[in-house]
Design a protein around this motif. Structure first.
Motif, PDB file in Angstrom:
ATOM      1  N   UNK A  82     114.834  84.697  32.787  1.00  0.00           N
ATOM      2  CA  UNK A  82     114.239  83.279  32.357  1.00  0.00           C
ATOM      3  C   UNK A  82     112.980  83.350  33.076  1.00  0.00           C
ATOM      4  N   UNK A  83     112.150  84.241  33.488  1.00  0.00           N
ATOM      5  CA  UNK A  83     110.882  84.216  34.205  1.00  0.00           C
ATOM      6  C   UNK A  83     109.838  84.639  33.077  1.00  0.00           C
ATOM      7  N   UNK A  84     108.868  84.340  33.115  1.00  0.00           N
ATOM      8  CA  UNK A  84     107.805  84.644  31.848  1.00  0.00           C
ATOM      9  C   UNK A  84     107.017  85.937  32.469  1.00  0.00           C
ATOM     10  N   UNK A  85     106.465  86.545  31.656  1.00  0.00           N
ATOM     11  CA  UNK A  85     105.324  87.724  32.223  1.00  0.00           C
ATOM     12  C   UNK A  85     104.300  87.027  33.271  1.00  0.00           C
ATOM     13  N   UNK A  86     103.918  86.045  33.289  1.00  0.00           N
ATOM     14  CA  UNK A  86     103.015  85.384  34.182  1.00  0.00           C
ATOM     15  C   UNK A  86     103.701  85.180  35.373  1.00  0.00           C
ATOM     16  N   UNK A  87     105.066  85.017  35.528  1.00  0.00           N
ATOM     17  CA  UNK A  87     105.734  84.788  36.651  1.00  0.00           C
ATOM     18  C   UNK A  87     106.367  85.861  37.310  1.00  0.00           C
ATOM     19  N   UNK A  88     106.002  87.047  36.618  1.00  0.00           N
ATOM     20  CA  UNK A  88     106.446  88.288  36.999  1.00  0.00           C
ATOM     21  C   UNK A  88     107.837  88.695  36.439  1.00  0.00           C
ATOM     22  N   UNK A  89     108.101  88.618  35.104  1.00  0.00           N
ATOM     23  CA  UNK A  89     109.305  89.134  34.634  1.00  0.00           C
ATOM     24  C   UNK A  89     109.450  90.562  34.782  1.00  0.00           C
ATOM     25  N   UNK A  90     108.703  91.405  34.819  1.00  0.00           N
ATOM     26  CA  UNK A  90     108.560  92.829  34.839  1.00  0.00           C
ATOM     27  C   UNK A  90     108.484  93.186  36.545  1.00  0.00           C
ATOM     28  N   UNK A  91     109.416  93.254  37.018  1.00  0.00           N
ATOM     29  CA  UNK A  91     109.629  93.169  38.491  1.00  0.00           C
ATOM     30  C   UNK A  91     108.717  94.343  39.192  1.00  0.00           C
ATOM     31  N   UNK A  92     108.803  95.616  38.578  1.00  0.00           N
ATOM     32  CA  UNK A  92     107.838  96.600  39.175  1.00  0.00           C
ATOM     33  C   UNK A  92     106.487  96.269  39.529  1.00  0.00           C
ATOM     34  N   UNK A  93     105.973  95.519  38.487  1.00  0.00           N
ATOM     35  CA  UNK A  93     104.580  95.203  38.742  1.00  0.00           C
ATOM     36  C   UNK A  93     104.101  93.849  39.437  1.00  0.00           C
ATOM     37  N   UNK A  94     105.111  93.349  40.166  1.00  0.00           N
ATOM     38  CA  UNK A  94     104.972  92.325  41.062  1.00  0.00           C
ATOM     39  C   UNK A  94     104.333  92.776  42.062  1.00  0.00           C
ATOM     40  N   UNK A  95     104.382  94.060  42.508  1.00  0.00           N
ATOM     41  CA  UNK A  95     103.888  94.600  43.850  1.00  0.00           C
ATOM     42  C   UNK A  95     102.606  94.537  43.957  1.00  0.00           C
ATOM     43  N   UNK A  96     102.135  94.371  45.380  1.00  0.00           N
ATOM     44  CA  UNK A  96     100.721  94.023  45.376  1.00  0.00           C
ATOM     45  C   UNK A  96      99.728  95.246  44.809  1.00  0.00           C
ATOM     46  N   UNK A  97     100.248  96.349  45.100  1.00  0.00           N
ATOM     47  CA  UNK A  97      99.384  97.389  44.613  1.00  0.00           C
ATOM     48  C   UNK A  97      99.290  97.619  43.079  1.00  0.00           C
ATOM     49  N   UNK A  98      99.904  96.809  42.449  1.00  0.00           N
ATOM     50  CA  UNK A  98      99.782  97.113  41.048  1.00  0.00           C
ATOM     51  C   UNK A  98      98.953  95.934  40.177  1.00  0.00           C
TER      52      UNK A  98
END
Length: 577
Positions: free
Chosen positions: A305-321
């Motif tokens: 239900x999340x959008x790309x802007x809200x972090x739908x792709x979980x691995x790239x929500x990490x600060x280092x990415x």
């Protein structure tokens, strides 16, 4: 040897200077309310001291590999035998252990398949039977009397081996004739004459020349054994005469499992071939685990239900990415993918592009995770990747954990993985009804007898619903305890002390009767059984009952207040309980 186990001054946990004598070669139930010291007496005192003394009797080298138990707080213990504790807990942590390996039933099945299994060709399903000097001799002896034949083996040549070197090598080994170009040649005639053995299509080295008739069997067998040994398991019988219109007739034999139709060669069955814990038998894709770890979209996108802007792709929500998030935004803008629309509302093509595309400036999620695989030697990378992987049944072995060659060997029309997947009650029926050829039955007699005994023990402890391929770490504590009890019966030890922790828990009344019968068999075999138990039926079947008083003293409870030891009560009849 003492006829009892003597304990004086046990003071561990809730035990307050307890002294007691337990009879050997008997079943003793230790019962009582919680906190009375039942487990402290049975496990932390009796078993711990028996195990500690056994370990101390071993060499210093052996002791370093065994768990050392602390000495219990007790003044004196005498009359102990080597002790085995069967507790209500599952000690297995590895996923490689199964019910079959834990009970050794699977080990006997591996031996059965290796000794009497029929190897099938994976292409035509023909049974592959290797030849031997005796079987080939039987075949050749059946030819018409007077048939001339040459016993030969194929000569393995190297591309660098020249004609003269081949002649010299064969002479050095004592051979004087070869079959080449459809004719028999003496080595002396080939020094200058053709054919050139270095370029001939096939060179067969003659080990003996024979004529079929009476009294030739022994000589023929010796020649065949030499041919098989020199030919790396292959032998060729050349019949007839090159001068005949038909020329030489070649009949090929091999000690290997090779299909005569398509040339497929299968490995010789061995117990290791059927073991998923051995490199020879384990599936090459899953390494014998039966499953592979694959990246799962539902784990990569845990919140659709999340959008790309809200972090739908979980691995790239990490600060280092942070860089990956910028590349994602640029790719989405370029491809016309909305950044504010929920993931589940994106089209299939858009989601596929985000997950799999590899373009300039953007690498999709799956290629990105795959690129991190070579860095899994770093722990943080390994942990990061594992949270997006799910176990999937291995596509190569179908979850059987074995390589394809192992599944082509069958006993009773089934391969070993099919039999291991049967519930124990069905496995017992299959083993009892297994029909084998007379020769195979003689070979398998001892193997089947041992397997039947262990299967019967599993049935007797109420585990008829388990299958041999069930992972041991998925068993409950009670199931693990009953497997340990079945193993104890299968080991057929004598003069051993068994300490059990409430083996009746979770058992149906019918299964409880069988379990108690097994405990009686342990006792009748000269073993001592001490079990913590509350079940009335278990108390009735026992020889002695020990009931320590609870640690907190109560009015009129002299056992705890005065420090007197509890007294075992001999059961003369069920009514005495």
């Amino acid at each position: 040897m003492k006829d009892r186990i003597t304990i004086r001054g046990a003071r561990l946990h809730n035990l307050k200077n307890v002294s007691v004598d337990l009879p050997r070669a008997a079943v003793t139930v230790v019962t009582g309310p919680s906190g009375s010291g039942k487990s402290s007496l049975a496990f932390d005192t009796i078993y711990a001291e028996g195990q500690r003394r056994y370990i101390e009797s071993l060499s210093a080298y052996a002791r370093q590999f065994l768990e050392r138990m602390p000495k219990p707080d007790v003044d004196l213990i005498e009359g102990l035998s080597p002790a085995v504790a069967i507790e209500q807990k599952n000690p297995t942590r590895t996923s490689r252990s199964t019910v079959g390996t834990a009970t050794e039933i699977y080990d006997y099945l591996r031996l059965l398949w290796a000794r009497v299994g029929d190897t099938h060709c994976p292409h035509c399903d023909r049974i592959l039977r290797p030849d031997s000097a005796e079987t080939v001799a039987d075949t050749i002896a059946a030819l018409p009397a007077g048939t001339r034949l040459h016993v030969t083996f194929p000569f393995a040549r190297s591309a660098k081996l020249k004609h003269a070197a081949i002649l010299e090598h064969l002479r050095a080994k004592g051979f004087v004739r070869v079959v080449a170009g459809g004719a028999v040649h003496h080595l002396d005639d080939l020094v200058k004459a053709k054919p050139n053995l270095g370029t001939a299509k096939e060179v067969l080295v003659v080990t003996d020349r024979l004529v079929v008739g009476d009294g030739v069997r022994s000589r023929l067998t010796d020649a065949l054994e030499t041919a098989f040994a020199e030919g790396d398991g292959d032998a060729v019988i050349a019949t007839g005469d090159a001068a005949d219109a038909g020329g030489l007739g070649l009949r090929r034999f091999t000690t290997r499992f090779r299909c005569p139709d398509d040339g497929h060669v299968a490995p010789a069955p061995s117990p290791q071939l059927f073991s998923f814990n051995n490199p020879r038998g384990a599936c090459g894709t899953c390494n014998g685990f039966g499953a592979t770890l694959e990246y799962d979209e539902s784990l990569i996108v845990p919140y659709p239900d999340r959008s790309l802007r809200d972090g739908a792709l979980h691995p790239w929500t990490m600060p280092r990415y942070e860089g990956k998030r910028r590349a994602l935004a640029e790719f989405a803008k370029r491809e016309g993918i909305p950044m504010d629309r929920p993931w589940r509302q994106l089209s299939t093509a858009q989601r596929k592009a985000l997950l799999y595309d590899r373009t300039k400036g953007y690498v999709g999620m799956f290629p990105f995770l795959d690129a991190l695989e070579p860095k899994k030697y770093k722990q943080y990378i390994r942990v990061f990747l594992r949270q997006y992987q799910a176990a999937r049944t291995c596509a190569t072995c179908g979850g059987t954990k074995l390589q394809p060659d192992a599944l082509q060997v069958r006993v009773g029309g089934r391969h070993i993985a099919e039999v291991a997947a049967l519930p124990v009650v069905e496995l017992r029926t299959w083993v009892d009804g297994l029909a084998l050829r007379p020769a195979a039955a003689a070979i398998a007699d001892h193997i089947l007898r041992e397997a039947r005994d262990r299967i019967a023990f599993l049935c007797d402890v109420g585990l008829t619903y388990l299958s041999l391929d069930r992972a041991a770490r998925t068993l409950s504590g009670g199931e693990a305890q009953r497997i340990g009890l079945a193993n104890a019966l299968g080991a057929r030890l004598v003069d051993t002390l068994y300490v059990l922790d409430e083996p009746s828990i979770g058992l149906h009344a019918r299964d409880l009767d069988r379990l108690l019968g097994l405990l009686a068999r342990l006792r009748d075999g000269g073993n001592t059984v001490v079990m913590v138990e509350h079940d009335l039926e278990a108390m009735r079947m026992s020889d002695w009952m020990l009931e320590p008083a609870p640690a907190p003293a109560r009015t009129g409870d002299r056992s705890s207040s005065t420090g007197r030891s509890p007294t075992p009560r001999r059961h003369r009849s069920p009514a005495a309980i």
